[in-house]
Write a protein that holds these residues in place. Structure first.
Motif, PDB file in Angstrom:
ATOM      1  N   PHE A   1      11.357   2.910   2.348  1.00 55.37           N
ATOM      2  CA  PHE A   1      12.209   1.890   2.961  1.00 55.37           C
ATOM      3  C   PHE A   1      11.804   1.543   4.392  1.00 55.37           C
ATOM      4  O   PHE A   1      12.649   1.492   5.292  1.00 55.37           O
ATOM      5  CB  PHE A   1      13.666   2.365   2.941  1.00 55.37           C
ATOM      6  CG  PHE A   1      14.134   2.840   1.600  1.00 55.37           C
ATOM      7  CD1 PHE A   1      14.249   1.967   0.538  1.00 55.37           C
ATOM      8  CD2 PHE A   1      14.454   4.178   1.398  1.00 55.37           C
ATOM      9  CE1 PHE A   1      14.682   2.407  -0.711  1.00 55.37           C
ATOM     10  CE2 PHE A   1      14.887   4.634   0.165  1.00 55.37           C
ATOM     11  CZ  PHE A   1      15.000   3.752  -0.895  1.00 55.37           C
ATOM     12  N   PRO A   2      10.532   1.281   4.651  1.00 59.24           N
ATOM     13  CA  PRO A   2      10.155   0.856   6.004  1.00 59.24           C
ATOM     14  C   PRO A   2      10.665  -0.553   6.290  1.00 59.24           C
ATOM     15  O   PRO A   2      11.075  -1.281   5.379  1.00 59.24           O
ATOM     16  CB  PRO A   2       8.628   0.898   5.966  1.00 59.24           C
ATOM     17  CG  PRO A   2       8.301   0.599   4.527  1.00 59.24           C
ATOM     18  CD  PRO A   2       9.385   1.267   3.725  1.00 59.24           C
ATOM     19  N   GLU A   3      10.621  -0.947   7.535  1.00 59.07           N
ATOM     20  CA  GLU A   3      11.058  -2.295   7.904  1.00 59.07           C
ATOM     21  C   GLU A   3      10.209  -3.362   7.211  1.00 59.07           C
ATOM     22  O   GLU A   3      10.694  -4.465   6.934  1.00 59.07           O
ATOM     23  CB  GLU A   3      10.989  -2.471   9.417  1.00 59.07           C
ATOM     24  CG  GLU A   3      12.016  -1.666  10.191  1.00 59.07           C
ATOM     25  CD  GLU A   3      13.433  -2.147   9.974  1.00 59.07           C
ATOM     26  OE1 GLU A   3      13.658  -3.365   9.928  1.00 59.07           O
ATOM     27  OE2 GLU A   3      14.331  -1.289   9.864  1.00 59.07           O
ATOM     28  N   VAL A   4       8.947  -3.047   6.941  1.00 57.51           N
ATOM     29  CA  VAL A   4       8.064  -3.927   6.161  1.00 57.51           C
ATOM     30  C   VAL A   4       7.478  -3.064   5.053  1.00 57.51           C
ATOM     31  O   VAL A   4       6.850  -2.044   5.333  1.00 57.51           O
ATOM     32  CB  VAL A   4       6.915  -4.508   7.008  1.00 57.51           C
ATOM     33  CG1 VAL A   4       6.224  -5.630   6.245  1.00 57.51           C
ATOM     34  CG2 VAL A   4       7.411  -4.998   8.359  1.00 57.51           C
ATOM     35  N   ARG A   5       7.680  -3.461   3.804  1.00 55.93           N
ATOM     36  CA  ARG A   5       7.269  -2.621   2.676  1.00 55.93           C
ATOM     37  C   ARG A   5       6.202  -3.314   1.852  1.00 55.93           C
ATOM     38  O   ARG A   5       6.295  -4.507   1.573  1.00 55.93           O
ATOM     39  CB  ARG A   5       8.478  -2.298   1.793  1.00 55.93           C
ATOM     40  CG  ARG A   5       8.135  -1.429   0.595  1.00 55.93           C
ATOM     41  CD  ARG A   5       9.366  -0.805  -0.022  1.00 55.93           C
ATOM     42  NE  ARG A   5      10.216  -1.749  -0.719  1.00 55.93           N
ATOM     43  CZ  ARG A   5      11.319  -1.391  -1.393  1.00 55.93           C
ATOM     44  NH1 ARG A   5      11.699  -0.111  -1.418  1.00 55.93           N
ATOM     45  NH2 ARG A   5      12.060  -2.294  -2.007  1.00 55.93           N
ATOM     46  N   LEU A   6       5.200  -2.534   1.424  1.00 59.23           N
ATOM     47  CA  LEU A   6       4.165  -3.040   0.522  1.00 59.23           C
ATOM     48  C   LEU A   6       4.396  -2.511  -0.874  1.00 59.23           C
ATOM     49  O   LEU A   6       4.594  -1.304  -1.078  1.00 59.23           O
ATOM     50  CB  LEU A   6       2.773  -2.591   0.981  1.00 59.23           C
ATOM     51  CG  LEU A   6       2.230  -3.108   2.307  1.00 59.23           C
ATOM     52  CD1 LEU A   6       0.753  -2.731   2.428  1.00 59.23           C
ATOM     53  CD2 LEU A   6       2.419  -4.596   2.454  1.00 59.23           C
ATOM     54  N   LYS A   7       4.387  -3.419  -1.827  1.00 61.96           N
ATOM     55  CA  LYS A   7       4.282  -3.077  -3.252  1.00 61.96           C
ATOM     56  C   LYS A   7       3.231  -4.044  -3.796  1.00 61.96           C
ATOM     57  O   LYS A   7       2.100  -4.023  -3.365  1.00 61.96           O
ATOM     58  CB  LYS A   7       5.639  -3.181  -3.938  1.00 61.96           C
ATOM     59  CG  LYS A   7       6.663  -2.167  -3.397  1.00 61.96           C
ATOM     60  CD  LYS A   7       7.892  -2.036  -4.266  1.00 61.96           C
ATOM     61  CE  LYS A   7       8.730  -3.296  -4.247  1.00 61.96           C
ATOM     62  NZ  LYS A   7      10.005  -3.144  -4.981  1.00 61.96           N
ATOM     63  N   LYS A   8       3.600  -4.884  -4.723  1.00 64.74           N
ATOM     64  CA  LYS A   8       2.721  -5.982  -5.128  1.00 64.74           C
ATOM     65  C   LYS A   8       2.943  -7.215  -4.261  1.00 64.74           C
ATOM     66  O   LYS A   8       2.265  -8.230  -4.411  1.00 64.74           O
ATOM     67  CB  LYS A   8       2.960  -6.343  -6.604  1.00 64.74           C
ATOM     68  CG  LYS A   8       2.540  -5.260  -7.581  1.00 64.74           C
ATOM     69  CD  LYS A   8       1.033  -5.054  -7.579  1.00 64.74           C
ATOM     70  CE  LYS A   8       0.606  -4.071  -8.657  1.00 64.74           C
ATOM     71  NZ  LYS A   8      -0.855  -3.830  -8.660  1.00 64.74           N
ATOM     72  N   VAL A   9       3.910  -7.119  -3.363  1.00 66.11           N
ATOM     73  CA  VAL A   9       4.211  -8.152  -2.369  1.00 66.11           C
ATOM     74  C   VAL A   9       4.516  -7.429  -1.068  1.00 66.11           C
ATOM     75  O   VAL A   9       4.734  -6.214  -1.052  1.00 66.11           O
ATOM     76  CB  VAL A   9       5.429  -9.019  -2.789  1.00 66.11           C
ATOM     77  CG1 VAL A   9       5.088  -9.897  -3.975  1.00 66.11           C
ATOM     78  CG2 VAL A   9       6.644  -8.125  -3.096  1.00 66.11           C
ATOM     79  N   VAL A  10       4.558  -8.176   0.030  1.00 65.77           N
ATOM     80  CA  VAL A  10       5.004  -7.612   1.307  1.00 65.77           C
ATOM     81  C   VAL A  10       6.450  -8.054   1.503  1.00 65.77           C
ATOM     82  O   VAL A  10       6.770  -9.242   1.414  1.00 65.77           O
ATOM     83  CB  VAL A  10       4.095  -8.042   2.480  1.00 65.77           C
ATOM     84  CG1 VAL A  10       3.983  -9.543   2.607  1.00 65.77           C
ATOM     85  CG2 VAL A  10       4.576  -7.421   3.786  1.00 65.77           C
ATOM     86  N   GLU A  11       7.330  -7.080   1.710  1.00 66.78           N
ATOM     87  CA  GLU A  11       8.765  -7.333   1.784  1.00 66.78           C
ATOM     88  C   GLU A  11       9.262  -7.234   3.232  1.00 66.78           C
ATOM     89  O   GLU A  11       8.943  -6.278   3.937  1.00 66.78           O
ATOM     90  CB  GLU A  11       9.541  -6.311   0.950  1.00 66.78           C
ATOM     91  CG  GLU A  11       9.273  -6.393  -0.538  1.00 66.78           C
ATOM     92  CD  GLU A  11      10.039  -5.340  -1.314  1.00 66.78           C
ATOM     93  OE1 GLU A  11      10.049  -5.427  -2.560  1.00 66.78           O
ATOM     94  OE2 GLU A  11      10.621  -4.420  -0.695  1.00 66.78           O
ATOM     95  N   VAL A  12      10.067  -8.225   3.630  1.00 63.03           N
ATOM     96  CA  VAL A  12      10.693  -8.252   4.950  1.00 63.03           C
ATOM     97  C   VAL A  12      12.121  -7.741   4.773  1.00 63.03           C
ATOM     98  O   VAL A  12      12.920  -8.365   4.081  1.00 63.03           O
ATOM     99  CB  VAL A  12      10.706  -9.680   5.520  1.00 63.03           C
ATOM    100  CG1 VAL A  12      11.210  -9.683   6.954  1.00 63.03           C
ATOM    101  CG2 VAL A  12       9.319 -10.313   5.441  1.00 63.03           C
TER     102      VAL A  12
END
Length: 445
Positions: free
Chosen positions: A308-319
């Motif tokens: 749960f970082p402030e910006v997360r990487l999976k198959k997308v970058v999440e804000v």
């Protein structure tokens, strides 16, 4: 987030290159870049500030049942389990642990398409909720009651997290039961593009936190933060939350994120319809296995979803840093980051907006943003002016990229110009009339 108890057979992890390949497989040409919007909100009775349980004729389960005939496929963990989600195409309506209702929207090319889908979703849910005497409320943290007074949703994953996360931080249950957010996700075309986008989001995130700070109350009283929701994450699990140091020292890469993720403890493993809770990091799991079974790629996918970082990487970058806000502010969230991330000139302007800060300086900046919101300062700079310029950069980017998305930014521009975060309006409403049932009426969607 996975909905299913079962998991598909998956390839065992034999090298870290397999995990890096997962990030590389997400790379897409710019012509195929999309965005996705998520919007969580609280459900309350119309005349009450009591939490709505899953069970009962006006419970969360009844709300899902009321929505299902509108073309949705109900999802159950097993044939005998209660419905925990609804799916229609790429759209999912799911439940957070305390009954927060979440739209995980379809991927779209434009922010206005994502916004239109959310508006249609809200209209649909409000009609169903109204028939049950329920209302939707847009705040970042439940302003009344405590985690001990909440009901848990009947999802096995949450049972595992309910037991495991409090071992890592004392506010884990607050995060699960009491918070609501708006999120947006984006694509990248190469590792270099992913690095630029992730670092830019991280550096500008405190300005977004200030623009969306909408959770100043804790158990019916001012908390000292305009975004107490954001403060909660400090005491969930320091190994899987917050910011990576590599965001700020020039060393961020796929491998940097991978190494950070490998050293986070595993929250659970899905095996034979059960959630197991080994006490080891994912790196340990790769080296040693668990209960005779090796780590595989499905386990890694699950693990990435529990970071749960402030910006997360999976198959997308999440804000991930925005409090839940109104539908218009949520639509603006997609437009803000589309304008900043998908137009090269805006990216360059965004990278020049703030001074380069060290990790420690950035944490102080972030804390100011969540405490004071747009009224705070970064050195000699007023946050509301910096936030206004960030919105203006995004607008210029959209005007070059896709002018039809630019009007979505108007609520954000007005918020920045006012110099006031949404949480200040929340505090004023509470000061005028702190009665919970009356107070919540001001923030009903």
């Amino acid at each position: 987030m996975s909905l299913d108890l079962q998991r598909a057979a998956s390839e065992p992890i034999t090298s870290l290159d397999m995990l890096l390949a997962g990030f590389r497989s997400a790379e897409k040409p710019r012509s195929k870049h999309l965005l996705g919007l998520e919007h969580e909100k609280f459900v309350y009775p119309v005349q009450s500030a009591q939490q709505v349980p899953y069970e009962g004729p006006s419970g969360i389960g009844a709300l899902l049942e009321k929505l299902a005939p509108a073309g949705y496929t109900p999802f159950r963990e097993t044939p005998a389990s209660p419905v925990i989600a609804l799916q229609k195409g790429m759209l999912t309506i799911s439940l957070e642990p305390g009954g927060q209702l979440e739209l995980s929207g379809s991927p779209f090319r434009t922010a206005r398409e994502a916004h239109a889908e959310n508006l249609a979703h809200l209209a649909e849910v409000k009609q169903a909720a109204g028939a049950l005497g329920l209302r939707l409320v847009a705040l970042g943290y439940r302003p009344f009651a405590t985690p001990q007074q909440m009901s848990w949703m009947p999802k096995t994953r949450y049972v595992a997290m309910r037991q495991t996360l409090p071992e890592r931080g004392p506010l884990a249950h607050n995060m699960m039961l009491m918070t609501a957010t708006g999120q947006v996700s984006f694509d990248w075309e190469s590792e270099a593009d992913c690095v630029r986008k992730t670092v830019l989001i991280a550096r500008l995130a405190p300005l977004m936190v200030a623009l969306y700070a909408n959770s100043p109350l804790l158990d019916g009283k001012p908390s000292g933060y305009l975004s107490f929701r954001n403060r909660v994450w400090d005491e969930v699990d320091p190994t899987r939350c917050g910011y990576l140091r590599s965001f700020f020292d020039g060393s961020f890469s796929y491998r940097a994120y991978l190494d950070w993720a490998l050293d986070a403890p595993i929250l659970f493993l899905r095996r034979d319809g059960e959630y197991l809770r080994p006490k080891m990091t994912f790196r340990d799991f790769i080296h040693r296995g668990y209960a005779g079974s090796p780590a595989d790629m499905s386990d890694w996918t699950d693990h990435l979803s529990t970071l749960f970082p402030e910006v997360r990487l999976k198959k997308v970058v999440e804000v991930r840093g925005a409090d839940c806000a109104s539908a218009e502010m949520t639509g603006a969230l997609g437009a803000l980051w589309r304008g900043l991330l998908y137009e090269p000139g805006a990216m360059e302007e965004g990278e020049r907006l703030l001074p380069k800060l060290s990790y420690e300086e950035h944490l102080a900046f972030h804390d100011t943003a969540r405490r004071q919101g747009l009224a705070g300062r970064l050195g000699t700079h007023e946050l509301h002016r910096l936030a206004g310029e960030m919105v203006a950069i995004a607008r210029r980017g959209l005007e070059r990229l896709d002018p039809a998305d630019a009007p979505l930014l108007e609520p954000l521009a007005a918020q920045a110009a006012s110099g006031r975060s949404p949480g200040q309006t929340v505090l004023e409403a509470w000061q005028k009339d702190p009665r919970p049932e009356a107070f919540l009426g001001h923030f009903t969607l």
